[in-house]
Design a protein around this motif. Structure first.
Motif, PDB file in Angstrom:
ATOM      1  N   ASP A  68      -8.182  -9.114  -0.321  1.00  0.00           N
ATOM      2  CA  ASP A  68      -7.144  -8.111  -0.575  1.00  0.00           C
ATOM      3  C   ASP A  68      -5.804  -8.782  -0.804  1.00  0.00           C
ATOM      4  O   ASP A  68      -4.991  -8.889   0.102  1.00  0.00           O
ATOM      5  N   ASN A  71      -2.339  -7.320   0.256  1.00  0.00           N
ATOM      6  CA  ASN A  71      -1.971  -7.342   1.668  1.00  0.00           C
ATOM      7  C   ASN A  71      -0.982  -8.485   1.886  1.00  0.00           C
ATOM      8  O   ASN A  71      -1.312  -9.653   1.693  1.00  0.00           O
ATOM      9  N   ASP A  96      -9.527 -12.659  -6.118  1.00  0.00           N
ATOM     10  CA  ASP A  96      -9.373 -11.482  -5.262  1.00  0.00           C
ATOM     11  C   ASP A  96     -10.653 -10.664  -5.372  1.00  0.00           C
ATOM     12  O   ASP A  96     -10.902 -10.028  -6.388  1.00  0.00           O
ATOM     13  N   GLN A  98     -11.547  -8.077  -3.745  1.00  0.00           N
ATOM     14  CA  GLN A  98     -11.382  -6.652  -3.470  1.00  0.00           C
ATOM     15  C   GLN A  98     -12.523  -6.128  -2.604  1.00  0.00           C
ATOM     16  O   GLN A  98     -12.975  -5.002  -2.781  1.00  0.00           O
ATOM     17  N   ARG A  99     -12.958  -6.962  -1.688  1.00  0.00           N
ATOM     18  CA  ARG A  99     -14.041  -6.617  -0.763  1.00  0.00           C
ATOM     19  C   ARG A  99     -15.354  -6.326  -1.472  1.00  0.00           C
ATOM     20  O   ARG A  99     -16.242  -5.680  -0.906  1.00  0.00           O
ATOM     21  N   SER A 218      -6.515  -1.019   5.463  1.00  0.00           N
ATOM     22  CA  SER A 218      -5.519  -0.446   4.546  1.00  0.00           C
ATOM     23  C   SER A 218      -4.648   0.557   5.294  1.00  0.00           C
ATOM     24  O   SER A 218      -5.067   1.142   6.297  1.00  0.00           O
TER      25      SER A 218
ATOM     26  N   ARG B  79      -3.593  -8.102  -9.543  1.00  0.00           N
ATOM     27  CA  ARG B  79      -4.961  -7.629  -9.324  1.00  0.00           C
ATOM     28  C   ARG B  79      -5.503  -6.950 -10.577  1.00  0.00           C
ATOM     29  O   ARG B  79      -6.651  -7.162 -10.960  1.00  0.00           O
TER      30      ARG B  79
END
Lengths: 353, 353
Positions: A68, A71, A96, A98-99, A218, B79
DNA sequence: CTGAAAGCGCTTACAG
DNA sequence: CTGAAAGCGCTTACAG
């Protein structure tokens, strides 16, 4: 964007000499060196990193895989890595995920294709599908770590940090405390939950009054989790310990939206110590993680591992600290201005520990 | 980490055939293809990207140079770029210059060394020392743009956006408005200041009552700038328009620290619409920039430019929007509970426009 | 101290 | 449809 041959021709030397002028200038006669240096300056020559990498079998690049990037805490650790890498003459490639596991694996594979010499992984899973790759390709696990015999880790003592914050809350007199944790896959969240439970049980001899609900790191998830906790005013906690600052920000929003005040009605604690947390009103009490040092150490460990893959694997624990804030107070500081409405207790998520 | 020769040997074909199995499978006999595919699977072969890049003279990597990665708005644009790049089969290399010109140039040079096919530059200056490089190497300028004949740009209409927010403030009845701008080097800050002035002058016929002070897009700079503005209660603005959300967060902190309330005493507006802005209490009114679309378009423009360097250079303006929030109200909503103390007016920074 | 040559791991005209 | 060969731009033993 001249190449080495152009420079060599201009200087009247071989390409080998140009190469040496850059990598081992002391092996050249000063006179020759001067001619080459001049030609390099005139052409604006910069060696092609791809060709260098192919020949040297080293890219001097590290890949950083985060889950993330927006963050701010993660970004600040990345920044520290980049600082250190730059100083050591390395490039940094940031992925990244993004999980998303697919993206994460894609970045991992990419790195092994000669693009990077090693990986700094922020998430709780290895960046490869097959475990055996971890023994072959340098990886360092950071913050939300996973464990593997050949992977160094760098993090704080999450268990102890959570204990410390809980001790603070308990010391203030809180008896009904809620945790807003990270996702179940998060190893650091597990460690923190363990610490929180240990502190609570250690003080009271039982876990009655400690409640946990799950977020995903988040702000929005923090807001939702807090809203769920507020559903049942009768069992409302007097303090909430959020496992990162973004969720704490979300929780504060939910508390305000319910017409309650922080810390008069509910105390809120966070984790990470991101910059904006200090700018909130009230300023957020949180657990400080040394972002700078975490990044620096992570890079150093990776560089060591690249240099000597067979060396011992170290696990670094960096010190945390409690950052004081105005978001904590003793419980029962507010007049009882809110009606009851003992509705659906524990509708979403919150479970006794 | 097997190489192409290993795979070829295993499949009993030449390396050329293995290469074709990956890049042009339809040129192989199904039978041969099957043998090669099998060998690839068994060895876990992945082509070395360095060697591919050297041979193809294309790295399929783009470099993104930002000046403040921990700024969540910037990270969210990054992103979006990464999402688009991944979909197009590109890697993304991120360089965080931390507003240091030396680092910025270092990243720019790095990119041209065969490491990347193009650059997306977030800052208001070109990433190269010599202008002529801009004609040779694909660069797209984004957000805080610079202007050059061969560099496409993508941004919102910053001037119009500032006008819109000013119209909102003026419409609420504000007559003493302060701007907290970005640094003097920031082109988007200039555009916004222009728009703010135009809106003010257009409505009142003069600039009396509009004041500007300079920040650096950090929360702390917003706090300091706001504190300076509050030094002189007599000339205190009734509204502050901050040129990004982080500075607005800082300004809100300073207002609270001075014992004043937002928006009752002072209205605050931001710019960017970062996620945390919605979680503040009061929620911040701000100018929404379409982060996702900005990133997407930036990547697309760069890819076009890589594909056809001679094509026309386009300048994309994406639409902005006003995001409503609770941080704005009509002026004079608060009782006059604060004493005078008409001290040192305009001590730090604030200057009439 | 300097150069000729091999080779890093691929791709892609060129033959066949 | 497949292979042999050249070459992308470097570096680095190996000679001299």
């Amino acid at each position: 964007m001249a190449d080495i041959r152009t420079v060599a021709a201009l200087a009247g030397v071989s390409v080998a000499t140009v190469s040496r002028a850059l990598s081992a200038p002391d092996k050249l006669r000063p006179e020759t060196l001067a001619r080459v240096t001049d030609a390099i300056a005139r052409t604006g020559y910069n060696p092609n990193a791809r060709a260098q990498g192919l020949r040297r079998q080293r890219s001097r690049t590290v890949m950083v895989i985060v889950n993330d990037l927006p963050n701010p805490f993660i970004a600040s650790v990345v920044r520290a890595i980049e600082d250190r890498a730059r100083a050591a003459g390395y490039c940094v490639l940031i992925g990244d995920s993004q999980r998303c596991r697919t993206h994460e694996l894609a970045y991992g594979t990419m790195a092994t294709r000669g693009i990077a010499d090693g990986i700094i992984q922020f998430g709780p899973r290895p960046p490869f599908g097959t475990e055996s790759d971890l023994a072959r390709f340098p990886v360092v696990s950071v913050l939300d770590c996973f464990h593997h015999p050949s992977v160094p880790t760098v993090q704080i003592d999450n268990r102890a940090a959570a204990e410390d914050m809980m001790a603070r809350l308990i010391g203030l007199g809180h008896r009904r405390i809620a945790l807003i944790t990270g996702p179940v896959t998060s190893s650091q969240s597990h460690d923190r939950a363990d610490g929180a439970r240990a502190a609570f049980a250690g003080h009271f001899g039982h876990l009655e009054g400690l409640v946990a609900t799950t977020g995903d790191y988040s702000a929005e998830s923090g807001r939702l989790a807090m809203a769920a906790l507020l559903d049942s005013p009768a069992r409302r906690p007097t303090a909430v310990f959020c496992f990162n600052d973004l969720m704490a920000i979300g929780a504060m929003k939910a508390i305000g939206a319910a017409g309650l005040a922080v810390p008069a009605d509910i105390s809120v604690a966070g984790f990470d110590d991101i910059e904006v947390a200090r700018f909130l009103a009230p300023a957020l009490a949180t657990v400080r993680q040394p972002a700078q040092e975490i990044g620096t150490v992570a890079f150093d460990l990776l560089e060591q591992r690249i240099a000597s893959p067979a060396a011992a694997v170290s696990h670094v624990r960096l010190p945390h600290a409690i950052r004081e804030g105005e978001s904590l107070s003793r419980p029962g500081m507010a007049r009882h201005r809110h009606g009851a409405g003992a509705a659906s207790a524990m509708r979403r998520g919150p479970t006794c520990l």
